[in-house]
Scaffold this active site. Structure first.
Site, short mmCIF file in Angstrom:
data_model
loop_
_atom_site.label_atom_id
_atom_site.label_comp_id
_atom_site.label_asym_id
_atom_site.label_seq_id
_atom_site.Cartn_x
_atom_site.Cartn_y
_atom_site.Cartn_z
N CYS A 73 0.82 -1.21 0.00
CA CYS A 73 0.00 0.00 0.00
C CYS A 73 0.86 1.26 0.00
CB CYS A 73 -0.94 0.00 1.19
SG CYS A 73 -0.10 0.05 2.80
N HIS A 394 -1.97 1.18 7.18
CA HIS A 394 -2.31 1.26 5.76
C HIS A 394 -2.05 2.67 5.26
CE1 HIS A 394 -4.15 0.07 2.04
NE2 HIS A 394 -5.15 0.91 2.15
N ASN A 416 -7.95 4.80 -2.69
CA ASN A 416 -7.37 3.60 -2.12
C ASN A 416 -6.71 2.77 -3.22
OD1 ASN A 416 -6.68 1.71 -0.18
ND2 ASN A 416 -8.75 1.45 0.59
#
Length: 475
Positions: A73, A394, A416
């Site tokens: 991520c 994250h 995202n």
């Protein structure tokens, strides 16, 4: 010493069950949660309706990306911030960097740094806290912005077409499991040689041979990265210009000419360019000109100080991770100023808290687990970090914000890297209260720091051990 712990008494269990069944709300909640799951049962439509998906400031981004089953991520979020700048600098409709390219070099560099840390702690007991921390995940996927920056500084960047995804970049568990296992075997060998009297020079020669095995494993799992590549893109800004020119020409020239579907847009074309040349030429951002601000309101981590966490570098010759801890008002102003100026923001958070993954919300008023379970969840940010309840895990990208009549943010648009089937076409909306509570890091250009914060960059950092609370790697 006698064990004073007491077991749960049967009569207490009987009382708990009686009290539970006497309350109708408990029975309704249990039916909903057992049937639909905790998050679905706790979803509050009023909270969702208070977070519309329009924003007074919104950045036009490329196609949504997907890290799949990997802990990349932090790379995806970082590359998403850079691709925005590249696309708008060069007039491209869409663009994606190769995440696998940096993933390859990160695995190599983390392996090398791990073995270097092992050589630096040869006399440390294997059950010591320091060795356990070093040995926990030698080449795991997770990382921070600064890890990304050190990789870019050393290896440059390439477009996705030059180094596409592989089965092991999309699902990295097996690859990293066996890479970590082999690295730990190398560690045992190095420590045993040291105990038998081998010199540090002799051990480094062994380490160099070990790294050849690491390269082989990375190349087999991911394919070798390109040293040079070709690049072609078409400039979208030329479309409207061409339309105007064609309209003007059509009005002057009435002759009938055959039409074709040929793409006449101007091309950007490179042959045999290196990753470093590509980064320097096409990315209008110096990755070293951004600063990691954190908001950690713990008494043990005073604000307006610079911190460095030991043993956190992924590249052996680079510095460990550094963070400037600032109050929330400074933190948020920097974020609003940067997004208002048209630049996206890499940020780290605890994405598991009060999150509706499929619906695309980060918001405590939309996930009413307090109502569902009939109990409060009121840890503040300081306690959540100190007790490990809400560490960063994250990284994502802020691509928009809605400002109220007083110019204050009340919701944030979040890009995202979980694919377009999560959230609404891959995007989430985060309430401002959720941002305050669960966002711990933002990456800010130096030009958007206030003078007092910028001055902190010249101060000597306070060194922390890797297990001391501040912030955690994003995975």
């Amino acid at each position: 010493m006698a064990n004073n712990n007491k077991a749960i008494k049967p009569e207490l269990l009987t009382r708990y069950a009686k009290d539970f069944n006497a309350d109708r709300a408990n029975l309704v909640a249990a039916n909903a949660a057992v049937s639909a799951g905790v998050l679905e049962a706790a979803t509050d439509y009023k909270g969702q309706r208070s977070l519309p998906r329009d924003f007074s400031i919104e950045l036009k981004q490329g196609s949504i990306t997907n890290q799949r089953h990997s802990g990349r991520c932090w790379m995806f979020a970082a590359l998403n911030t850079l691709r925005y700048e590249l696309m708008h600098k060069w007039g491209l409709d869409d663009f994606e960097f190769s995440e696998t390219y940096l993933f390859f070099w990160d695995a190599m560099e983390k392996s090398n740094t791990y073995l270097e840390n092992v050589l630096a702690t040869l006399d440390e007991p294997t059950d010591s806290r320091l060795f356990q921390e070093i040995n926990y995940g030698p080449a795991d996927d997770g990382g921070w912005w600064q890890m990304f920056a050190t990789l870019v500084d050393k290896y440059g960047l390439v477009p996705k077409s030059a180094y596409p995804e592989s089965a092991n970049s999309k699902d990295s568990d097996a690859f990293k499991q066996y890479l970590n296992s082999r690295l730990r075997q190398f560690t045992a060998d190095l420590r045993e040689r040291h105990a038998a009297g081998a010199s540090i020079d002799e051990l480094r020669l062994v380490k160099e041979d070990d790294m050849s095995t690491v390269y082989r494993m990375c190349a087999i799992a991911l394919g070798e990265p390109p040293e040079k590549f070709d690049f072609l893109a078409r400039v979208s800004d030329d479309d409207k210009k061409d339309e105007r020119k064609n309209a003007e020409k059509a009005s002057e020239d009435k002759s009938d000419k055959p039409k074709t579907g040929k793409d006449e847009r101007r091309q950007i074309r490179e042959t045999g360019i290196t990753p470093m040349e590509f980064y320097k030429k096409y990315v209008p951002v110096d990755v070293d000109d951004l600063v990691t601000l954190c908001n950690v309101p713990m008494a043990s981590r005073p604000f307006n100080m610079r911190y460095r966490i030991r043993y956190t570098a992924n590249v052996a010759e680079a510095e460990d991770m550094e963070f400037v801890n600032v109050p929330l008002d400074v933190f948020k102003k920097a974020a609003v100023d940067q997004i208002s100026a048209g630049h996206p923001i890499w940020f780290a958070c605890d994405c598991t808290q009060f999150a509706l993954r499929s619906a695309g919300y980060f918001d405590c008023d939309s996930v009413r687990v307090d109502q569902l379970f009939g109990t409060d969840f009121d840890f503040d940010k300081a306690h959540g970090l100190e007790y490990g309840d809400s560490p960063s895990n994250h990284a994502m990208t802020i691509t928009g914000v809605n400002l109220d009549e007083q110019g204050k943010p009340n919701r944030w648009k979040v890009e995202n890297s979980w694919g377009k089937d999560n959230g609404v076409d891959g995007y989430y909306v985060a309430s401002d209260a959720w941002f305050d509570r669960y966002v711990t890091e933002i990456i800010i250009r130096k030009e958007y720091l206030d003078d007092a914060t910028r001055a902190l960059l010249a101060t000597e950092p306070v060194e922390l051990d890797p297990w001391q609370p501040l912030t955690k790697r994003c995975r």
